[in-house]
Design an enzyme around this catalytic site. Structure first.
Site, PDB file in Angstrom:
ATOM      1  N   SER A   1      46.272   4.703 -10.179  1.00 31.44           N
ATOM      2  CA  SER A   1      46.979   5.827  -9.557  1.00 31.44           C
ATOM      3  C   SER A   1      46.471   6.011  -8.131  1.00 31.44           C
ATOM      4  CB  SER A   1      46.718   7.109 -10.345  1.00 31.44           C
ATOM      5  OG  SER A   1      47.063   8.220  -9.530  1.00 31.44           O
TER       6      SER A   1
ATOM      7  N   HIS B   1      50.790   3.075  -9.955  1.00 31.43           N
ATOM      8  CA  HIS B   1      51.171   4.360 -10.549  1.00 31.43           C
ATOM      9  C   HIS B   1      51.227   5.397  -9.439  1.00 31.43           C
ATOM     10  CE1 HIS B   1      51.499   7.300 -13.851  1.00 31.43           C
ATOM     11  NE2 HIS B   1      50.759   8.088 -13.091  1.00 31.43           N
TER      12      HIS B   1
ATOM     13  N   ASP C   1      52.094   9.216  -8.287  1.00 31.08           N
ATOM     14  CA  ASP C   1      52.170  10.580  -8.814  1.00 31.08           C
ATOM     15  C   ASP C   1      52.842  11.515  -7.827  1.00 31.08           C
ATOM     16  OD1 ASP C   1      50.721  10.480 -11.392  1.00 31.08           O
ATOM     17  OD2 ASP C   1      49.076   9.757 -10.131  1.00 31.08           O
TER      18      ASP C   1
ATOM     19  N   MET D   1      54.160  15.255  -7.113  1.00 32.76           N
ATOM     20  CA  MET D   1      53.942  16.643  -7.568  1.00 32.76           C
ATOM     21  C   MET D   1      54.626  17.617  -6.619  1.00 32.76           C
ATOM     22  SD  MET D   1      49.896  16.458  -8.370  1.00 32.76           S
ATOM     23  CE  MET D   1      49.185  15.116  -9.310  1.00 32.76           C
TER      24      MET D   1
ATOM     25  N   HIS E   1      55.649   8.642 -11.534  1.00 34.84           N
ATOM     26  CA  HIS E   1      55.426   9.743 -12.480  1.00 34.84           C
ATOM     27  C   HIS E   1      55.807  11.051 -11.790  1.00 34.84           C
ATOM     28  CE1 HIS E   1      52.102  12.110 -14.883  1.00 34.84           C
ATOM     29  NE2 HIS E   1      53.312  12.521 -15.164  1.00 34.84           N
TER      30      HIS E   1
ATOM     31  N   MET F   1      56.036  14.792 -11.557  1.00 35.01           N
ATOM     32  CA  MET F   1      55.539  16.079 -12.062  1.00 35.01           C
ATOM     33  C   MET F   1      56.248  17.155 -11.258  1.00 35.01           C
ATOM     34  SD  MET F   1      51.603  14.890 -12.472  1.00 35.01           S
ATOM     35  CE  MET F   1      51.926  13.446 -11.467  1.00 35.01           C
TER      36      MET F   1
ATOM     37  N   MET G   1      49.582  12.309 -21.503  1.00 36.83           N
ATOM     38  CA  MET G   1      48.608  12.828 -20.550  1.00 36.83           C
ATOM     39  C   MET G   1      47.265  13.054 -21.252  1.00 36.83           C
ATOM     40  SD  MET G   1      50.274  12.898 -17.732  1.00 36.83           S
ATOM     41  CE  MET G   1      48.845  13.454 -16.818  1.00 36.83           C
TER      42      MET G   1
ATOM     43  N   ASP H   1      47.483   8.504 -19.264  1.00 34.06           N
ATOM     44  CA  ASP H   1      47.299   8.921 -17.870  1.00 34.06           C
ATOM     45  C   ASP H   1      46.369  10.129 -17.795  1.00 34.06           C
ATOM     46  OD1 ASP H   1      47.536   9.417 -15.196  1.00 34.06           O
ATOM     47  OD2 ASP H   1      49.628  10.078 -15.268  1.00 34.06           O
TER      48      ASP H   1
HETATM   49  C1  DX5 Z   1      47.344  13.601 -12.987  1.00 37.72           C
HETATM   50  C2  DX5 Z   1      48.034  12.320 -12.584  1.00 37.72           C
HETATM   51  C3  DX5 Z   1      47.212  11.136 -12.830  1.00 37.72           C
HETATM   52  C4  DX5 Z   1      45.932  11.122 -12.038  1.00 37.72           C
HETATM   53  C5  DX5 Z   1      44.912  10.439 -12.874  1.00 37.72           C
HETATM   54  O1  DX5 Z   1      48.220  14.659 -12.916  1.00 37.72           O
HETATM   55  O2  DX5 Z   1      49.247  12.155 -13.285  1.00 37.72           O
HETATM   56  O3  DX5 Z   1      47.938   9.930 -12.654  1.00 37.72           O
HETATM   57  O4  DX5 Z   1      46.027  10.499 -10.800  1.00 37.72           O
HETATM   58  O5  DX5 Z   1      43.689  10.580 -12.247  1.00 37.72           O
HETATM   59  P1  DX5 Z   1      42.321  10.313 -12.984  1.00 37.72           P
HETATM   60  O6  DX5 Z   1      42.365   8.883 -13.472  1.00 37.72           O
HETATM   61  O7  DX5 Z   1      41.308  10.559 -11.933  1.00 37.72           O
HETATM   62  O8  DX5 Z   1      42.245  11.267 -14.146  1.00 37.72           O
HETATM   63 ZN    ZN Z   2      50.259  10.131 -13.326  1.00 37.23          ZN
END
Ligand code: DX5
Ligand code: ZN
Length: 229
Positions: A19, A44, A46, A48, A77, A79, A148, A186
């Site tokens: 990620s 990956h 993310d 948000m 991903h 969010m 998650m 994840d």
């Molecule tokens: C969290 C993200 C993850 C995050 C994981 O909301 O969806 O992908 O980057 O980070 P680590 O591996 O540090 O938990």
């Molecule tokens: Zn993620």
């Protein structure tokens, strides 16, 4: 016997999806090239929105900018609330897999159909409190279930141990129906829980801070890739 063989075969082929959330955003191009040349299977990414989760990360322009730097799978991903509004935009930005949250999708079945229709693989992410059984009736419409291991929104959080049991339950649901749906974990993934997650049935491990806080991220990716469940 058949089941044992299938499980072993899958476990020897788990995928690693670093990620980029935990990476240095001033050097995102170098990071993309490093990942391209590493044993990482997927990127990956993310996204948000500050509404579905308390944090805001990056979005379409950043993904588009990275797209020419690697032909590896972009695992996006979302969010965000109302993710169905942006399906075509993320396809155009270069997403190969688009994952929406169960908790953010009023018409999940319609969204999954639209993602596949747009030419991407369709993913569903479940928050730690959301039971895997809720997906029973639509597993055939899902290419990837993202479980998650932390509450989404931030990297570097502590892994929630109930994720092992959820992974096993979901593995059984998928295998009972002989579906190709992949299980991705994840959040909170590290070398010390990766083997147990693979053994529980995970196909894809996302790792952010464990990879990017390490002195040699490419080597850490290699370490995760060679762990056996
Ligand atoms: C969290 C993200 C993850 C995050 C994981 O909301 O969806 O992908 O980057 O980070 P680590 O591996 O540090 O938990
Ligand atoms: Zn993620």
């Amino acid at each position: 016997m058949q089941c044992t063989f299938a499980a072993n075969y899958r476990n020897m082929n788990h995928l690693i999806a670093p990620s980029l959330l935990a990476s240095d955003f001033t050097r995102i191009g170098e990071t993309a090239t490093m990942l391209h040349n590493s044993e990482a299977d997927w990127f990956h990414l993310d996204v948000m929105d500050g509404v579905f989760v308390p944090n805001i990360s990056f979005g379409l322009p950043v993904i588009s900018a990275m797209r020419p730097l690697s032909d590896k799978i972009f695992d996006v991903h979302l969010m965000i609330v109302q993710p169905e509004r942006y399906i075509i935009d993320f396809k155009n930005a270069g997403a190969d897999i688009l994952t929406v949250h169960y908790e953010a999708s009023t018409h999940l079945h319609r969204s999954l159909g639209a993602i596949r229709e747009a030419g991407m693989q369709a993913g569903v992410a479940l928050n730690p409190h959301t039971p895997v059984e809720l997906l029973e009736d639509m597993l055939q419409d899902i290419d990837l279930v993202c479980l998650m291991g932390v509450n989404p929104g931030f990297g570097g959080q502590k892994f929630i141990e109930t994720t092992y049991r959820k992974t096993e339950k979901l593995r059984n649901m998928i295998d009972r129906r002989d579906l190709p749906t992949r299980i991705e974990i994840d959040g909170g993934v590290k070398a010390d829980n990766a083997a147990q997650l693979i053994a529980a049935g995970a196909d894809v491990l996302v790792a952010g801070s464990f990879v990017f806080s390490s002195p040699d991220p490419a080597n850490t990716i290699k370490q995760l890739k060679h762990i056996r469940g």
